[in-house]
Write a protein that holds these residues in place. Structure first.
Motif, PDB file in Angstrom:
ATOM      1  N   SER A   1       2.315  -0.112  67.686  1.00  9.71           N
ATOM      2  CA  SER A   1       2.710  -1.692  68.038  1.00  9.71           C
ATOM      3  C   SER A   1       1.158  -2.141  68.390  1.00  9.71           C
ATOM      4  N   ALA A   2       1.758  -3.697  68.053  1.00  8.80           N
ATOM      5  CA  ALA A   2       0.586  -4.623  68.410  1.00  8.80           C
ATOM      6  C   ALA A   2       1.119  -6.145  69.139  1.00  8.80           C
ATOM      7  N   LEU A   3       0.659  -6.615  70.284  1.00  5.80           N
ATOM      8  CA  LEU A   3       0.891  -7.994  70.431  1.00  5.80           C
ATOM      9  C   LEU A   3      -0.052  -8.443  69.923  1.00  5.80           C
ATOM     10  N   ILE A   4       0.479  -9.422  68.307  1.00  7.02           N
ATOM     11  CA  ILE A   4      -0.193 -10.523  67.400  1.00  7.02           C
ATOM     12  C   ILE A   4      -0.646 -11.510  68.845  1.00  7.02           C
TER      13      ILE A   4
ATOM     14  N   TRP B   1       4.858 -23.196  71.951  1.00  3.01           N
ATOM     15  CA  TRP B   1       5.530 -22.663  71.374  1.00  3.01           C
ATOM     16  C   TRP B   1       6.279 -21.298  71.545  1.00  3.01           C
ATOM     17  N   ILE B   2       5.637 -20.345  71.163  1.00  3.54           N
ATOM     18  CA  ILE B   2       5.587 -18.623  71.425  1.00  3.54           C
ATOM     19  C   ILE B   2       4.375 -18.389  72.500  1.00  3.54           C
ATOM     20  N   ASP B   3       5.759 -17.563  73.139  1.00  5.48           N
ATOM     21  CA  ASP B   3       4.799 -16.678  73.567  1.00  5.48           C
ATOM     22  C   ASP B   3       4.604 -15.473  73.789  1.00  5.48           C
ATOM     23  N   LEU B   4       5.877 -15.119  72.620  1.00  2.00           N
ATOM     24  CA  LEU B   4       5.081 -13.613  72.762  1.00  2.00           C
ATOM     25  C   LEU B   4       4.730 -13.048  71.351  1.00  2.00           C
ATOM     26  N   ILE B   5       5.000 -12.616  70.924  1.00  2.00           N
ATOM     27  CA  ILE B   5       4.369 -12.019  68.937  1.00  2.00           C
ATOM     28  C   ILE B   5       4.734 -10.667  68.775  1.00  2.00           C
ATOM     29  N   LYS B   6       5.503  -9.309  68.839  1.00  2.00           N
ATOM     30  CA  LYS B   6       4.566  -8.144  68.682  1.00  2.00           C
ATOM     31  C   LYS B   6       5.566  -7.534  67.341  1.00  2.00           C
ATOM     32  N   VAL B   7       4.677  -6.515  66.718  1.00  2.00           N
ATOM     33  CA  VAL B   7       5.035  -6.217  65.492  1.00  2.00           C
ATOM     34  C   VAL B   7       4.805  -4.402  66.067  1.00  2.00           C
ATOM     35  N   ARG B   8       5.962  -3.364  65.468  1.00  2.07           N
ATOM     36  CA  ARG B   8       5.276  -1.843  65.403  1.00  2.07           C
ATOM     37  C   ARG B   8       6.521  -1.447  64.089  1.00  2.07           C
ATOM     38  N   GLY B   9       5.832   0.356  64.218  1.00  2.77           N
ATOM     39  CA  GLY B   9       6.136   0.787  63.163  1.00  2.77           C
ATOM     40  C   GLY B   9       5.874   2.209  63.382  1.00  2.77           C
ATOM     41  N   SER B  10       6.602   2.549  62.867  1.00 11.44           N
ATOM     42  CA  SER B  10       7.352   4.117  63.129  1.00 11.44           C
ATOM     43  C   SER B  10       7.206   5.311  62.535  1.00 11.44           C
ATOM     44  N   TYR B  11       7.159   6.185  62.552  1.00  8.93           N
ATOM     45  CA  TYR B  11       7.270   7.520  61.534  1.00  8.93           C
ATOM     46  C   TYR B  11       7.413   8.821  62.553  1.00  8.93           C
TER      47      TYR B  11
ATOM     48  N   THR C   1      15.086  15.208  59.675  1.00 12.68           N
ATOM     49  CA  THR C   1      15.673  13.896  59.431  1.00 12.68           C
ATOM     50  C   THR C   1      14.526  13.255  59.518  1.00 12.68           C
ATOM     51  N   LYS C   2      14.218  12.325  58.415  1.00 11.74           N
ATOM     52  CA  LYS C   2      12.554  11.983  58.465  1.00 11.74           C
ATOM     53  C   LYS C   2      12.706  10.742  58.199  1.00 11.74           C
ATOM     54  N   SER C   3      11.909   9.717  59.207  1.00 14.83           N
ATOM     55  CA  SER C   3      12.927   7.833  59.571  1.00 14.83           C
ATOM     56  C   SER C   3      11.795   7.521  59.730  1.00 14.83           C
ATOM     57  N   PHE C   4      11.521   6.011  59.143  1.00 13.62           N
ATOM     58  CA  PHE C   4      11.021   5.219  58.810  1.00 13.62           C
ATOM     59  C   PHE C   4      11.367   4.481  60.531  1.00 13.62           C
ATOM     60  N   GLU C   5      10.175   3.343  60.714  1.00 11.66           N
ATOM     61  CA  GLU C   5      11.064   1.653  60.866  1.00 11.66           C
ATOM     62  C   GLU C   5      10.276   0.949  61.723  1.00 11.66           C
ATOM     63  N   LEU C   6      10.198  -0.167  61.231  1.00 10.37           N
ATOM     64  CA  LEU C   6       9.948  -1.629  61.236  1.00 10.37           C
ATOM     65  C   LEU C   6       9.949  -2.508  62.108  1.00 10.37           C
ATOM     66  N   GLY C   7       9.269  -3.659  63.117  1.00  7.97           N
ATOM     67  CA  GLY C   7      10.027  -3.918  63.848  1.00  7.97           C
ATOM     68  C   GLY C   7       8.749  -4.703  64.794  1.00  7.97           C
ATOM     69  N   LEU C   8      10.029  -6.350  64.789  1.00  4.66           N
ATOM     70  CA  LEU C   8       9.569  -7.859  64.873  1.00  4.66           C
ATOM     71  C   LEU C   8      10.085  -8.424  66.320  1.00  4.66           C
ATOM     72  N   THR C   9       9.140  -8.595  67.919  1.00  3.97           N
ATOM     73  CA  THR C   9      10.101  -9.354  68.926  1.00  3.97           C
ATOM     74  C   THR C   9       9.246 -10.393  69.386  1.00  3.97           C
ATOM     75  N   ALA C  10       9.761 -11.480  69.211  1.00  2.64           N
ATOM     76  CA  ALA C  10       9.401 -12.840  69.654  1.00  2.64           C
ATOM     77  C   ALA C  10      10.295 -13.524  70.669  1.00  2.64           C
TER      78      ALA C  10
ATOM     79  N   HIS D   1      14.287 -15.827  71.981  1.00  2.25           N
ATOM     80  CA  HIS D   1      14.250 -14.585  72.167  1.00  2.25           C
ATOM     81  C   HIS D   1      14.765 -13.978  70.260  1.00  2.25           C
ATOM     82  N   PHE D   2      14.035 -13.175  69.973  1.00  2.00           N
ATOM     83  CA  PHE D   2      14.011 -12.820  68.621  1.00  2.00           C
ATOM     84  C   PHE D   2      13.909 -11.721  68.517  1.00  2.00           C
ATOM     85  N   ASP D   3      14.117 -10.100  67.667  1.00  3.44           N
ATOM     86  CA  ASP D   3      14.515  -8.813  67.450  1.00  3.44           C
ATOM     87  C   ASP D   3      14.710  -9.074  65.962  1.00  3.44           C
ATOM     88  N   PHE D   4      14.032  -7.779  66.069  1.00  2.00           N
ATOM     89  CA  PHE D   4      14.141  -7.243  64.112  1.00  2.00           C
ATOM     90  C   PHE D   4      14.291  -6.354  63.385  1.00  2.00           C
ATOM     91  N   THR D   5      14.773  -4.941  63.538  1.00  2.00           N
ATOM     92  CA  THR D   5      14.268  -4.044  62.544  1.00  2.00           C
ATOM     93  C   THR D   5      14.681  -2.825  61.943  1.00  2.00           C
TER      94      THR D   5
END
Length: 374
Positions: A110-113, A122-132, A174-183, A190-194
């Motif tokens: 994960s990274a705090l862009i 008008w943007i306080d926080l943007i965070k992206v994440r990914g996992s396997y 079970t093998k899983s991939f995940e990508l996400g964005l938090t703002a 505030h907004f979150d997407f996975t």
């Protein structure tokens, strides 16, 4: 469990290592049957002695599991975070198999862009994440591998198994991939997407064996069930003096697809090749292209030569088997929730709305009532 939390300049490392052990077993012994004299008196003396049967369960329930696990989380300058985990299980359900233990790891980044580059005001926080991630699980019960099977005891008599013991069991994975964005934005938004995708392998099936083997069926492992979906939320919260208000809307959708059944499977101990294109479990038919939540009807009212329901002179309508007809899925196309919170000087009011859209609902009680015209 061992834990470590150390800082090295701009780097921070948190690590832990542990072991776990579990031992579980259950045994059920009893007597069951219709009541004899007194209604709702559930005692052995009140059971009908001519129709009562002994209940014996639990001979195949003992299971032991030993595990070693660890995780490491490394952060750089409070901007980038890397997480690694691993776990190895030794489960008694897989003893005498070719894979008596199984390891499953995970990795996340994960990274705090918003901390790495200039952002609009008008943007306080943007965070992206990914996992396997990998998750492992042993077979469903004890006694499936050679040397561990216990014959069932029915009425005090051993009932030999007709299923061939299988020595090539592997853990279901079970093998899983995940990508996400938090703002998080100004004005309380505030907004979150996975997005995620997971595939489950090594499901256990039963294949038919030749009569000359002395068994009727054999265990085998194959299959691939895929889940893909999204989860998203949009919210707002703010306060004005003693008054506070917050709201959050969430939506989620999941698509389940059977990608692979059993095809051209070569059992290590048998000469023949297995093909299992579909499996029927009650009103569910599992097949490639379908889902594990599909519901079918396979019994219908008997029809006359004009396609109408056949009603004889006695008035007793009969049922007959037919080609399965797809009715729908028990899972929704998507779900939605919306909550509100109002607060004033320590007093709050919450409202929550939930919605389930698509899919069907089945009820055995309703079916029985319909049968008797209730």
């Amino acid at each position: 469990m061992l834990n470590m939390d150390k800082a090295f300049g701009k780097f921070n490392v948190v690590a832990n290592f542990g072991i776990s052990y579990s031992d579980y077993a259950s045994v059920t012994r009893g007597l069951g049957g219709p009541l004899s004299l007194v209604p709702n008196l559930f005692t052995i003396q009140n059971l009908n002695p001519n129709k009562s049967k002994p209940i014996e369960k639990g001979g195949d329930t003992p299971v032991r599991n030993f595990a070693m696990f660890g995780s490491v989380e490394a952060g750089w300058n409070n901007m980038v975070f890397l997480t690694l985990t691993g776990r190895n299980d030794w489960n008694s359900r897989l003893v005498n198999s070719k894979e008596p233990s199984f390891f499953y790891p995970s990795v996340g980044l994960s990274a705090l862009i918003s901390e790495m580059m200039p952002m609009p005001k008008w943007i306080d926080l943007i965070k992206v994440r990914g996992s396997y991630t990998q998750v492992g699980a042993p077979v469903s019960k004890l006694g499936l591998t050679p040397g561990t099977y216990t014959d069932e005891l029915v009425g005090g008599v051993l009932k030999p198994s007709t299923i061939y013991p299988y020595g090539d069991f592997k853990a279901e994975r079970t093998k899983s991939f995940e990508l996400g964005l938090t703002a998080r934005l100004l004005y309380g938004l505030h907004f979150d997407f996975t997005w995620y995708k997971s595939n489950t392998y090594n499901q256990t099936f039963l294949g038919t064996m030749p009569e000359s083997s002395g068994y009727t069926k054999a265990y085998l492992q194959a299959g691939n069930v895929q889940n893909t979906g999204i989860e998203a939320s949009l919210g707002y919260d703010n306060t004005w003096g003693d008054f506070g208000f917050s709201t959050n809307m969430t939506i989620s959708a999941n698509k389940n697809v059977i990608k692979e059944m059993v095809k051209n499977y070569k059992h290590p101990n048998l000469p023949n090749v297995f093909d299992i294109p579909e499996v029927t479990k009650g009103s569910t038919i599992l097949k490639v292209g379908g889902s594990i939540n599909d519901v079918y009807a396979n019994t219908f009212f008997k029809k006359d030569n004009q396609g109408h329901v056949y009603v004889p002179e006695s008035g007793n309508i009969t049922m007959e088997p037919g080609k399965p007809v797809f009715l729908g899925k028990t899972t929704p196309d998507f779900t939605m929730g919306w909550n509100f919170n109002f607060s004033y000087k320590g007093v709050s009011l919450d409202l929550l709305f939930n919605g389930r859209f698509g899919g069907i609902v089945t009820s055995s009680t309703q079916a029985i009532l319909d049968r008797f015209g209730v």
